[in-house]
Design a protein around this motif. Structure first.
Motif, PDB file in Angstrom:
ATOM      1  N   GLY A  75       8.678   4.594 -19.943  1.00  8.41           N
ATOM      2  CA  GLY A  75       8.409   5.909 -20.515  1.00  8.41           C
ATOM      3  C   GLY A  75       9.306   6.981 -19.939  1.00  8.41           C
ATOM      4  O   GLY A  75       8.860   8.086 -19.669  1.00  8.41           O
ATOM      5  N   ILE A  76      10.587   6.669 -19.765  1.00  6.20           N
ATOM      6  CA  ILE A  76      11.500   7.690 -19.234  1.00  6.20           C
ATOM      7  C   ILE A  76      11.726   8.752 -20.301  1.00  6.20           C
ATOM      8  O   ILE A  76      12.092   8.426 -21.433  1.00  6.20           O
ATOM      9  CB  ILE A  76      12.838   7.054 -18.840  1.00  6.20           C
ATOM     10  N   PRO A  77      11.457  10.006 -19.967  1.00  2.00           N
ATOM     11  CA  PRO A  77      11.610  11.061 -20.981  1.00  2.00           C
ATOM     12  C   PRO A  77      13.082  11.245 -21.355  1.00  2.00           C
ATOM     13  O   PRO A  77      13.988  10.857 -20.616  1.00  2.00           O
ATOM     14  CB  PRO A  77      11.046  12.299 -20.296  1.00  2.00           C
ATOM     15  N   GLU A  78      13.275  11.871 -22.526  1.00  4.36           N
ATOM     16  CA  GLU A  78      14.635  11.980 -23.035  1.00  4.36           C
ATOM     17  C   GLU A  78      15.522  12.846 -22.164  1.00  4.36           C
ATOM     18  O   GLU A  78      16.725  12.615 -22.083  1.00  4.36           O
ATOM     19  CB  GLU A  78      14.608  12.505 -24.469  1.00  4.36           C
ATOM     20  N   ILE A  79      14.928  13.842 -21.508  1.00  2.96           N
ATOM     21  CA  ILE A  79      15.800  14.715 -20.724  1.00  2.96           C
ATOM     22  C   ILE A  79      16.369  14.008 -19.524  1.00  2.96           C
ATOM     23  O   ILE A  79      17.343  14.434 -18.937  1.00  2.96           O
ATOM     24  CB  ILE A  79      15.086  16.003 -20.250  1.00  2.96           C
ATOM     25  N   LEU A  80      15.754  12.861 -19.147  1.00  4.13           N
ATOM     26  CA  LEU A  80      16.340  12.104 -18.051  1.00  4.13           C
ATOM     27  C   LEU A  80      17.181  10.962 -18.600  1.00  4.13           C
ATOM     28  O   LEU A  80      17.488   9.993 -17.924  1.00  4.13           O
ATOM     29  CB  LEU A  80      15.259  11.560 -17.127  1.00  4.13           C
ATOM     30  N   GLY A  81      17.481  11.030 -19.883  1.00  2.41           N
ATOM     31  CA  GLY A  81      18.389  10.045 -20.458  1.00  2.41           C
ATOM     32  C   GLY A  81      17.704   8.796 -20.954  1.00  2.41           C
ATOM     33  O   GLY A  81      18.362   7.810 -21.274  1.00  2.41           O
ATOM     34  N   GLY A  82      16.364   8.826 -20.998  1.00  5.83           N
ATOM     35  CA  GLY A  82      15.647   7.623 -21.455  1.00  5.83           C
ATOM     36  C   GLY A  82      15.312   7.717 -22.930  1.00  5.83           C
ATOM     37  O   GLY A  82      15.683   8.662 -23.621  1.00  5.83           O
ATOM     38  N   HIS A  83      14.588   6.727 -23.410  1.00  4.84           N
ATOM     39  CA  HIS A  83      14.200   6.718 -24.819  1.00  4.84           C
ATOM     40  C   HIS A  83      12.694   6.821 -24.990  1.00  4.84           C
ATOM     41  O   HIS A  83      12.199   6.894 -26.083  1.00  4.84           O
ATOM     42  CB  HIS A  83      14.690   5.431 -25.489  1.00  4.84           C
ATOM     43  N   GLY A 105       3.522  10.653  -7.009  1.00  3.74           N
ATOM     44  CA  GLY A 105       4.402  11.207  -8.035  1.00  3.74           C
ATOM     45  C   GLY A 105       5.817  11.432  -7.547  1.00  3.74           C
ATOM     46  O   GLY A 105       6.462  12.408  -7.918  1.00  3.74           O
ATOM     47  N   ILE A 106       6.288  10.540  -6.689  1.00  2.45           N
ATOM     48  CA  ILE A 106       7.662  10.643  -6.217  1.00  2.45           C
ATOM     49  C   ILE A 106       8.541   9.789  -7.132  1.00  2.45           C
ATOM     50  O   ILE A 106       8.250   8.613  -7.342  1.00  2.45           O
ATOM     51  CB  ILE A 106       7.783  10.098  -4.774  1.00  2.45           C
ATOM     52  N   PRO A 107       9.588  10.347  -7.693  1.00  4.35           N
ATOM     53  CA  PRO A 107      10.446   9.545  -8.561  1.00  4.35           C
ATOM     54  C   PRO A 107      11.225   8.515  -7.742  1.00  4.35           C
ATOM     55  O   PRO A 107      11.488   8.775  -6.564  1.00  4.35           O
ATOM     56  CB  PRO A 107      11.380  10.574  -9.193  1.00  4.35           C
ATOM     57  N   PRO A 108      11.605   7.410  -8.333  1.00  2.00           N
ATOM     58  CA  PRO A 108      11.384   6.983  -9.718  1.00  2.00           C
ATOM     59  C   PRO A 108      10.183   6.047  -9.849  1.00  2.00           C
ATOM     60  O   PRO A 108      10.176   5.188 -10.694  1.00  2.00           O
ATOM     61  CB  PRO A 108      12.674   6.237 -10.008  1.00  2.00           C
ATOM     62  N   PHE A 109       9.206   6.214  -8.986  1.00  2.00           N
ATOM     63  CA  PHE A 109       8.039   5.341  -9.084  1.00  2.00           C
ATOM     64  C   PHE A 109       7.206   5.713 -10.303  1.00  2.00           C
ATOM     65  O   PHE A 109       7.323   6.819 -10.845  1.00  2.00           O
ATOM     66  CB  PHE A 109       7.194   5.447  -7.802  1.00  2.00           C
ATOM     67  N   SER A 110       6.344   4.771 -10.709  1.00  2.00           N
ATOM     68  CA  SER A 110       5.713   4.897 -12.021  1.00  2.00           C
ATOM     69  C   SER A 110       4.891   6.164 -12.180  1.00  2.00           C
ATOM     70  O   SER A 110       4.914   6.811 -13.220  1.00  2.00           O
ATOM     71  CB  SER A 110       4.845   3.673 -12.296  1.00  2.00           C
ATOM     72  N   GLY A 111       4.145   6.541 -11.117  1.00  2.00           N
ATOM     73  CA  GLY A 111       3.247   7.682 -11.253  1.00  2.00           C
ATOM     74  C   GLY A 111       3.980   8.950 -11.610  1.00  2.00           C
ATOM     75  O   GLY A 111       3.441   9.822 -12.297  1.00  2.00           O
ATOM     76  N   PHE A 112       5.208   9.067 -11.182  1.00  2.00           N
ATOM     77  CA  PHE A 112       5.979  10.268 -11.461  1.00  2.00           C
ATOM     78  C   PHE A 112       6.104  10.517 -12.949  1.00  2.00           C
ATOM     79  O   PHE A 112       5.838  11.610 -13.446  1.00  2.00           O
ATOM     80  CB  PHE A 112       7.361  10.154 -10.812  1.00  2.00           C
ATOM     81  N   PHE A 113       6.524   9.465 -13.672  1.00  3.80           N
ATOM     82  CA  PHE A 113       6.819   9.657 -15.095  1.00  3.80           C
ATOM     83  C   PHE A 113       5.575  10.031 -15.889  1.00  3.80           C
ATOM     84  O   PHE A 113       5.597  10.949 -16.700  1.00  3.80           O
ATOM     85  CB  PHE A 113       7.450   8.387 -15.675  1.00  3.80           C
ATOM     86  N   SER A 114       4.500   9.310 -15.607  1.00  2.00           N
ATOM     87  CA  SER A 114       3.314   9.573 -16.420  1.00  2.00           C
ATOM     88  C   SER A 114       2.720  10.927 -16.078  1.00  2.00           C
ATOM     89  O   SER A 114       2.309  11.694 -16.952  1.00  2.00           O
ATOM     90  CB  SER A 114       2.293   8.455 -16.226  1.00  2.00           C
ATOM     91  N   LYS A 115       2.673  11.232 -14.778  1.00  2.02           N
ATOM     92  CA  LYS A 115       2.075  12.510 -14.399  1.00  2.02           C
ATOM     93  C   LYS A 115       2.940  13.659 -14.886  1.00  2.02           C
ATOM     94  O   LYS A 115       2.434  14.665 -15.378  1.00  2.02           O
ATOM     95  CB  LYS A 115       1.910  12.563 -12.875  1.00  2.02           C
ATOM     96  N   ASP A 116       4.253  13.461 -14.806  1.00  2.00           N
ATOM     97  CA  ASP A 116       5.148  14.515 -15.242  1.00  2.00           C
ATOM     98  C   ASP A 116       4.986  14.797 -16.725  1.00  2.00           C
ATOM     99  O   ASP A 116       5.006  15.944 -17.155  1.00  2.00           O
ATOM    100  CB  ASP A 116       6.592  14.099 -14.948  1.00  2.00           C
ATOM    101  N   PHE A 148       0.846  -1.198   0.000  1.00  2.00           N
ATOM    102  CA  PHE A 148       0.000   0.000   0.000  1.00  2.00           C
ATOM    103  C   PHE A 148       0.880   1.246   0.000  1.00  2.00           C
ATOM    104  O   PHE A 148       0.617   2.211  -0.708  1.00  2.00           O
ATOM    105  CB  PHE A 148      -0.911  -0.025   1.233  1.00  2.00           C
ATOM    106  N   LEU A 149       1.952   1.189   0.792  1.00  2.00           N
ATOM    107  CA  LEU A 149       2.851   2.337   0.872  1.00  2.00           C
ATOM    108  C   LEU A 149       3.492   2.598  -0.493  1.00  2.00           C
ATOM    109  O   LEU A 149       3.546   3.748  -0.956  1.00  2.00           O
ATOM    110  CB  LEU A 149       3.926   2.066   1.925  1.00  2.00           C
ATOM    111  N   LEU A 150       3.925   1.533  -1.146  1.00  2.00           N
ATOM    112  CA  LEU A 150       4.545   1.704  -2.466  1.00  2.00           C
ATOM    113  C   LEU A 150       3.555   2.352  -3.432  1.00  2.00           C
ATOM    114  O   LEU A 150       3.905   3.253  -4.206  1.00  2.00           O
ATOM    115  CB  LEU A 150       4.999   0.344  -3.010  1.00  2.00           C
ATOM    116  N   LEU A 209       4.985  -3.812 -10.297  1.00  2.00           N
ATOM    117  CA  LEU A 209       4.626  -3.057 -11.505  1.00  2.00           C
ATOM    118  C   LEU A 209       4.496  -1.569 -11.200  1.00  2.00           C
ATOM    119  O   LEU A 209       4.890  -0.717 -11.995  1.00  2.00           O
ATOM    120  CB  LEU A 209       3.329  -3.598 -12.098  1.00  2.00           C
ATOM    121  N   SER A 210       3.926  -1.249 -10.029  1.00  2.00           N
ATOM    122  CA  SER A 210       3.749   0.166  -9.683  1.00  2.00           C
ATOM    123  C   SER A 210       5.089   0.848  -9.537  1.00  2.00           C
ATOM    124  O   SER A 210       5.228   2.032  -9.831  1.00  2.00           O
ATOM    125  CB  SER A 210       2.989   0.310  -8.364  1.00  2.00           C
ATOM    126  N   VAL A 211       6.071   0.112  -9.088  1.00  2.00           N
ATOM    127  CA  VAL A 211       7.376   0.726  -8.872  1.00  2.00           C
ATOM    128  C   VAL A 211       8.097   0.911 -10.202  1.00  2.00           C
ATOM    129  O   VAL A 211       8.575   1.997 -10.520  1.00  2.00           O
ATOM    130  CB  VAL A 211       8.215  -0.131  -7.906  1.00  2.00           C
TER     131      VAL A 211
END
Lengths: 463, 634
Positions: free
Chosen positions: B472-480, B386-397, B377-379, B464-466
């Motif tokens: 979907g890491i954005p390019e500015i964070l070095g992802g593709h 929306g705390i990085p690097p958990f999944s919600g961060f990337f999508s919400k960002d 539940f905590l995770l 999966l949530s983590v």
């Protein structure tokens, strides 16, 4: 030709079978076998396997239409005997003779489906009705039956007189009994008012209306249908009435030009009067049998639509209508005969004591009322469609009136359903045999079949 | 390979038939196995399809001709492409986990109801798959209606409680309002383009006039509002929590409510053509996100908090759609499905342990008793906050960045909503799991961790949530941004982000910082002394959901009822009834009169007949006057 000869011959066979056996079951079975033979003989004609050839000197004109109607009439009779045969032999002590009379009636029917001459029309009508006078009075110890037979005979004789008078007048004007020659000179021109032709035709027309119990010549119907033994009422109301319509259609078919507007006005008056008398009077009847008598008048009103439109749809539609109407009416009467009490209250609670009877009865009534998925729906549909096809304002009004009266008919048909399903009571019936139930199911099945696929029946015609 | 697509909806349908028909005769364990394995089978096929699409691209598989009217044809066809295969994975994957979870959660039900439950659930998955797989709007609509029906059936699953039935009815009616919009849009499409196939519609879209496009997309959006619980049709979703908790997780959080987002993403070609609709979508989404976030802050029912949170997150997805970030919206659908399903299942585990207690004021300190539930539940809470690097961060960002590019005010409000999200989620977490236990002694005695069938799905979902955001890491964070590349063939290219990298870093930092602050504040504020008193003032309005239900009642329901009463009493009784009965009475009366003509005297009969014949003959010859008159009428 086969059907005419065979029905007469088999009638004689039936008559003599009464000497050989008095076993009622055997007589019924002989009748069923003879009817099947008759059916085969007619089909042999229809599909040109074998036909007796006699030069009738244009007295008859045989065609597929007539053969097909014969098939319907004989099949309906077969089903009728199958469902109600046991009750026919119970009416009095002359089982075989009743069947013989039925065969003679069929002989008249088959003449009426193919006549091409006014004399044959007259003969057919007489051969058909005289046995009916006897059948109506067959319950000899019952005063009602006697009264009905006498009334029927008196009025029947009257109408026969009118018909003969009409035929004589027509002969006088054209010098011929052929039906082609008679209707061609009846339009009024500046040069000539064809009194003889018009009055002659009018007399023939009126006497035919009498036979099919159209208002205002319907008065015999409720009294005779009510008084006659129920089994024979069933026969009279279905096969015999259908034959009357076929005769009318044959008389007036394809002559719309010559008949002109005036005929249509007369017809409209007759149709509306018939629908009105039949439907409205049926509403108040407490006896189911009498209600059915009026309902048969109302149905006749609908069948008259075919006479009004006189087109292809009407010719096909009347076949479907007579089939649908005959099947449903035979079934309804078959159940009525089994009821101890013929009043509406006698049906109370039938759904509990005889669920199958109630269910099939409901299907029959649906069909009579013209509810979709039953043959009655398409029957009415074809009638109305044929009228619409004629075009004109009159057609639209006529259709609206027809639909309104069909709505009224729901009231009295559904009163029976209401009594069976929604009223408390213990509807008493005489013994119900499994074969009777099977016959009812067969009728119901046919009604649904033709209701879902009317082409199945009409397809047979064009086959 | 892609012919296998038939199997995907077929398996759940078979499961539905077996469980539905055999619910009285099959044993519970068999029902559970059938219910779950059919979904698992669909999942396996979905994985193959996903691989296939990745390797060979999209295709349309036609099963048979469904509707054939003149030139208008609707095929029963399946669309196998990037978008639908992704949704297939989400639906069948999470669906399977929730089915497994349900076998334990619903164990107390009688076998018959147990079977009914799984039959509904399988039917739901079938409908949802149809919705996603349909290659035209008609097939989508079949699924659309099917999921609505299943939602109704499952909300009212415990039909002996009338309040649940009302909730089910409310959901159904609200959805129907939306469905009407959807239907009208489809009719409009048929009228203008004569086709409903996606491919044909999108190809011909530029022949539509500006007005048509706007009208069609607005109507489609009305449909999405109903299904995806947006203002003004969102009030059914919180009430839908009357259903069993796994249902809330599957239908009212992870899958069905995202159907609206799927539909708009699917129709992105149309929506991108209408500026008006896009702005409206963004504004409604943002307003919904904020409104429901404020309500969530003051809710005390564990499922209600999650329900409003769902409405709020759906609002973010619509914001993403509205600003053209289709990938972001779909991305958020996916990550949200993970953590929201997890949250609901966790809540279910808590409710299971607490013996159907749902009020968080009576909980507290569950951390020690329910270790697995607590950890997962905590995770999930961190992910949704929306705390990085958990999944919600990337999508919400991604959504917020696109919103900034579109209009910085959207971004500001979005961040405020995100802060509220972090706050109420951790309020929920702290009140439930931290502090001291506040329930009854009896409840405390029976507290227990849930069985494996419940905890294993929790663990899988928490993983999966983590890590779900990593695709979907954005390019500015070095992802593709793998997802973006995967979806690019079917989603039209989004407006280029004209944001400097430095700005983007700053935006990211601000939103994370604010969310983190909200988290810390909530934990500090609620872990020791949770608010147990009844709220007052504005807080009370928030607790009572801003009185929106009451407003709808007064503005729409009551006037409608008043009209109905008027029609019933005045129009119906004294108008229509009087007329109808009058006709009946008239017929009856005429019948009684007409019957008298039938006197029984043969003499009379013959007299009437003779008179009639005379009249007929007169009519015939009297060709002026009467006849012309009659002629006029007929």
């Amino acid at each position: 030709m086969n059907a005419i000869i065979f029905s007469a011959l088999l009638g004689v066979v039936m008559m003599f079978s009464g000497i050989l056996t008095t076993n009622k079951q055997a007589i019924k079975n002989i009748a069923l076998v003879c009817l099947t033979l008759l059916l085969v003989a007619n089909l042999a004609n229809h599909y040109e396997w074998y036909s007796i050839k006699i030069d009738t000197k244009q007295m008859f004109s045989f065609g597929k239409y007539g053969y097909f109607f014969n098939t319907i009439a004989i099949t309906a009779t077969l089903l009728y005997v199958f469902v109600s045969g046991d009750d026919i032999v119970k009416v009095g002590s002359y089982g075989a003779e009743y069947f013989a009379l039925i065969f003679f009636v069929l002989c008249g029917v088959t003449i009426l489906s193919s006549y091409n001459n006014l004399l044959m029309l007259f003969l057919g009508i007489e051969i058909m009705t005289i046995p009916l006078y006897i059948l109506t009075g067959s319950d000899k110890k019952n005063l009602h039956s006697n009264e009905a037979a006498l009334k029927y005979f008196l009025m029947g004789a009257f109408s026969t007189g009118i018909m003969l008078m009409g035929i004589a007048l027509l002969y006088g004007s054209s010098g011929s009994f052929g039906i082609e020659s008679i209707v061609n000179n009846t339009s009024i021109t500046l040069m000539k008012v064809p009194i003889l032709e018009v009055i002659g035709l009018m007399f023939v027309f009126v006497s035919m209306l009498f036979k099919v119990s159209a208002a205002p010549f319907h008065f015999w119907t409720p009294d005779v249908y009510d008084g006659a033994p129920s089994v024979f009422t069933s026969f009279m109301a279905t096969i015999v009435k259908s034959a009357g319509f076929i005769a009318l259609i044959t008389l007036f078919a394809n002559k719309s030009e010559e008949l002109g507007k005036l005929w249509n006005i007369l017809l409209v008056i007759v149709i509306i009067a018939t629908l009105l008398v039949g439907n409205i009077t049926a509403v108040f009847q407490q006896s189911v049998k009498r209600m059915l008598a009026y309902s048969s008048i109302a149905q006749a009103g609908f069948m008259l639509f075919a006479l009004y439109s006189r087109n292809e749809i009407a010719r096909d539609g009347i076949l479907l209508y007579t089939t649908a109407y005959s099947l449903a009416t035979i079934g309804t009467f078959a159940i009525l005969i089994k009821m101890e009490d013929h009043s509406l209250d006698g049906y109370n609670g039938l759904a509990k004591s005889q669920p199958l009877l109630a269910a099939t009865q409901t299907i029959f009534l649906f069909s009579l009322a013209g509810i979709p998925l039953t043959a009655g729906f398409f029957a009415k549909y074809f009638m109305l469609a044929s009228v619409i096809r004629t075009g004109g304002n009159a057609a639209i009004y006529l259709v609206i009136i027809g639909v309104l009266f069909a709505a009224v008919s729901l009231y009295y048909y559904f009163k029976v359903i209401q009594a069976m399903y929604f009223k408390e009571g213990n509807a008493a019936t005489t013994k119900i045999t499994p074969s009777f139930k099977f016959a009812l199911l067969l009728l119901a099945f046919l009604i649904i079949l033709f209701g879902v696929m009317p082409d199945a029946l009409l397809g047979l015609f064009y086959f | 390979m892609n012919k296998l697509v038939y199997l995907v909806p077929l398996f759940p349908l078979i499961g539905f038939l077996i469980n539905g028909l055999g619910r009285k005769s099959l044993s519970k364990s068999l029902i559970g196995i059938i219910g779950s394995t059919t979904i698992l089978a669909s999942f396996v096929v979905s994985v193959f399809l996903f691989m296939d699409v990745k390797a060979h691209g999209a295709s349309v598989v036609t099963a048979f001709n469904f509707i054939n009217i003149d030139t208008f044809k609707v095929a029963f066809a399946f669309q196998v492409d990037q978008l639908s295969s992704l949704f297939l994975l989400i639906i069948t994957g999470i669906g399977f986990l929730i089915h497994v979870y349900s076998t334990a959660y619903m164990h107390e039900e009688k076998a018959e109801h147990f079977g009914r439950y799984f039959a509904y659930l399988n039917l739901f998955v079938f409908s949802m798959l149809l919705l996603v797989l349909g290659a035209n709007y008609v097939i989508m609509f079949i699924g659309w209606e099917g999921v609505g029906l299943c939602s109704y059936l499952l909300i009212g699953f415990w039909f002996k409680n009338n309040n649940y039935n009302y909730a089910a009815k409310k959901a159904f009616v609200m959805n129907r309002i939306g469905d009407l919009g959807f239907l009208l849009a489809v009719f409009w499409l048929i009228a203008k383009l004569g086709t409903v196939n996606y491919a044909d519609v999108f190809a011909a879209a530029n022949t539509l006039s500006k007005f048509d496009v706007t009208a069609i997309t607005l109507l489609l959006f009305v449909g999405a509002m109903g299904k995806s619980a947006q203002i003004p049709l969102y009030t059914w979703l919180p009430d839908a929590m009357a259903g069993p908790t796994p249902v809330s997780a599957l239908i009212h959080a992870a899958t069905m409510v995202t159907a609206g987002i799927y539909m708009i993403a699917r129709s992105n070609v149309l929506f991108s053509m209408s500026e008006v609709t896009m702005n409206l979508v963004a504004i409604i989404g943002l307003a919904t996100a904020l409104l429901s976030a404020t309500i969530a802050i003051k809710q005390n029912d564990i499922k209600k908090v999650l329900a409003y949170s769902t409405v709020s997150q759906l609002g973010y997805m619509f914001l993403g759609l509205g600003v053209g970030a289709y990938t972001g919206a779909v991305f958020h659908v996916m990550t949200h499905a993970f953590f929201k399903a997890l949250l609901f299942l966790g809540a279910g585990s808590v409710i299971h342990a607490m013996h159907h207690e749902q009020d968080i004021r009576n909980m507290g300190g569950l951390k020690k008793k329910l270790p697995i539930t607590h950890a997962t539940f905590l995770l999930a809470c961190i992910a949704i906050a929306g705390i990085p690097p958990f999944s919600g961060f990337f999508s919400k960002d991604e959504i917020l960045a696109a919103a900034y590019a579109h209009n910085p005010i959207y971004w500001g409000l979005g961040v405020a909503g995100a802060a509220m999200t972090a706050f109420y989620m951790f309020r929920l977490y702290a009140t439930t799991f931290l502090g001291n236990f506040r329930g009854t002694h009896d409840q405390e005695h029976h507290l227990h961790e849930s069985p494996k069938a419940m905890t294993i799905p929790l663990i899988i979902l928490s993983i999966l949530s983590v890590v779900g955001g990593l695709i979907g890491i954005p390019e500015i964070l070095g992802g593709h941004h793998e997802l973006h590349h995967y979806l690019s063939p079917i989603l039209i290219s989004e407006k280029a982000h004209h944001i400097e990298h430095s700005t983007e870093y700053m935006l990211m930092a601000i939103s994370v910082a604010i969310a983190a602050l909200a988290v810390i504040f909530a934990i500090v504020r609620f872990s020791k002394k949770p608010e147990l008193k009844d709220a007052t003032g504005i807080a009370k309005a928030m607790e009572n959901k801003w009185y929106v239900d009451e407003l709808y009642d007064a503005a729409i329901v009551r006037p409608l009822e008043a009209v109905a009463v008027f029609f019933k009493n005045i129009i119906e009784k004294s108008g229509i009834d009087a007329f109808v009965n009058g006709v009946g009475k008239f017929v009856n009366y005429s019948s009684r009169q007409l019957r008298l003509v039938q006197s029984g005297q043969v003499g009379n009969y013959i007299l009437i007949m003779v008179l009639s014949i005379v009249i007929f003959i007169l009519l015939w010859f009297y060709d002026a006057g009467i006849i012309r008159l009659v002629d006029k009428f007929f």
